[in-house]
Design an enzyme around this catalytic site. Structure first.
Site, PDB file in Angstrom:
ATOM      1  N   GLU A   1       0.821  -1.169   0.038  1.00 54.43           N
ATOM      2  CA  GLU A   1       0.032   0.205  -0.018  1.00 54.43           C
ATOM      3  C   GLU A   1       0.860   1.330  -0.064  1.00 54.43           C
ATOM      4  O   GLU A   1       0.285   2.244   0.228  1.00 54.43           O
ATOM      5  CB  GLU A   1      -0.898  -0.096   1.229  1.00 54.43           C
ATOM      6  CG  GLU A   1      -0.409  -0.456   2.585  1.00 54.43           C
ATOM      7  CD  GLU A   1      -1.358  -0.644   3.687  1.00 54.43           C
ATOM      8  OE1 GLU A   1      -2.571  -0.535   3.450  1.00 54.43           O
ATOM      9  OE2 GLU A   1      -1.010  -1.397   4.509  1.00 54.43           O
TER      10      GLU A   1
ATOM     11  N   ASP B   1      -4.396   3.820   1.783  1.00 53.82           N
ATOM     12  CA  ASP B   1      -3.035   4.214   2.068  1.00 53.82           C
ATOM     13  C   ASP B   1      -2.238   4.528   0.910  1.00 53.82           C
ATOM     14  O   ASP B   1      -1.261   5.260   0.876  1.00 53.82           O
ATOM     15  CB  ASP B   1      -2.389   2.967   2.829  1.00 53.82           C
ATOM     16  CG  ASP B   1      -3.210   3.089   4.475  1.00 53.82           C
ATOM     17  OD1 ASP B   1      -2.408   3.868   5.306  1.00 53.82           O
ATOM     18  OD2 ASP B   1      -3.740   2.179   4.639  1.00 53.82           O
TER      19      ASP B   1
END
Length: 260
Positions: free
Chosen positions: A152, A178
């Site tokens: 992420e 994220d």
């Protein structure tokens, strides 16, 4: 008697799409209600929901024998946290913020008993072994654990090939929120640059021997991600589902009363 078969892991290996949902209430009653929808998998979230080892264990208990397979998301990739949730009965673990092949390899070892790994062999008093009622648990558990890692960040994507080449990893989950923040678009996972990055990542994962996973909170996005190669796909978050339904009901009546 061997460790129970991990049906979710078997489905991923067979190439079957698995539809899931986030369980964020940190309460076994709510998770049991959610299980009646018969999702293939449910994430018991220890990263952003107020769960601890006790609440995770209680939710694992209510999911025993249900269609929905429990996936426990940890707050961090830590060997003793992995050991605790495995001993509590989890078979599938999702670890956030994995950025290197070395980190992925460490997590894979933390999931397994020696000589393949470093998991502590205290299964005699563990729920996972049915409190010693499964005599072959330690000898067979390694084959039934399933490790999903979250990629992420830009750094993680830069090391995606190394992560995908790591033995003991069953799936790679892309974290849109994220990733968007790390790319300079906080709160905007739909930004074209973020979407292009997600599409490329899902395709690379799907072309490997690992399963690709992701979360979407609206149906159109979920269908898009599925078309891009997502095999284990979460299509909702229970907290958001309740909030939306409640707000919709109140907005409906606010409009009706305002029209009187």
């Amino acid at each position: 008697m061997p460790a129970p078969e991990n049906r979710f892991k078997a489905a991923l290996r067979a190439g079957r799409t698995q539809i899931g949902c986030w369980a964020g209430f940190a309460d076994p009653y709510a998770t049991e209600v959610l299980s009646t929808a018969n999702f293939d998998w449910l994430v018991i979230d220890g990263e952003h929901a107020p769960n601890d080892l006790q609440t995770i264990m209680h939710q694992l208990q209510v999911l025993d024998g249900k269609q929905s397979h429990a996936v426990v998301r940890l707050p961090v990739g830590n060997e003793w946290l992995i050991k605790q949730v495995l001993d509590a009965g989890a078979q599938t673990v999702l670890v956030p913020l994995v950025e290197t092949g070395e980190q992925a390899a460490f997590l894979a070892r933390a999931m397994r008993y020696p000589p393949q790994g470093i998991r502590g062999a205290g299964a005699a008093l563990a729920r996972a072994s049915r409190f010693s009622a499964i005599p072959d648990y330690i000898a067979t558990a390694n084959d039934q654990v399933c490790l999903l890692v979250q990629v992420e960040t830009a750094r993680g994507l830069g090391n995606l090939d190394a992560i995908l080449a790591t033995d003991g990893i069953d799936g790679v989950f892309i974290g849109p929120a994220d990733l968007a923040a790390d790319m300079g678009h906080p709160g905007d996972a739909g930004h074209p640059d973020v979407q292009d990055t997600i599409r490329s990542a899902l395709a690379r994962i799907a072309a490997s021997d690992k399963a690709a996973g992701i979360l979407a909170t609206d149906d159109a996005t979920a269908q898009t991600y599925h078309g891009w190669g997502a095999q284990f796909l979460a299509v909702g978050i229970d907290v958001m589902l309740l909030a939306r339904a409640a707000r919709t009901a109140m907005e409906l009546w606010t409009d009706r009363l305002g029209a009187e």
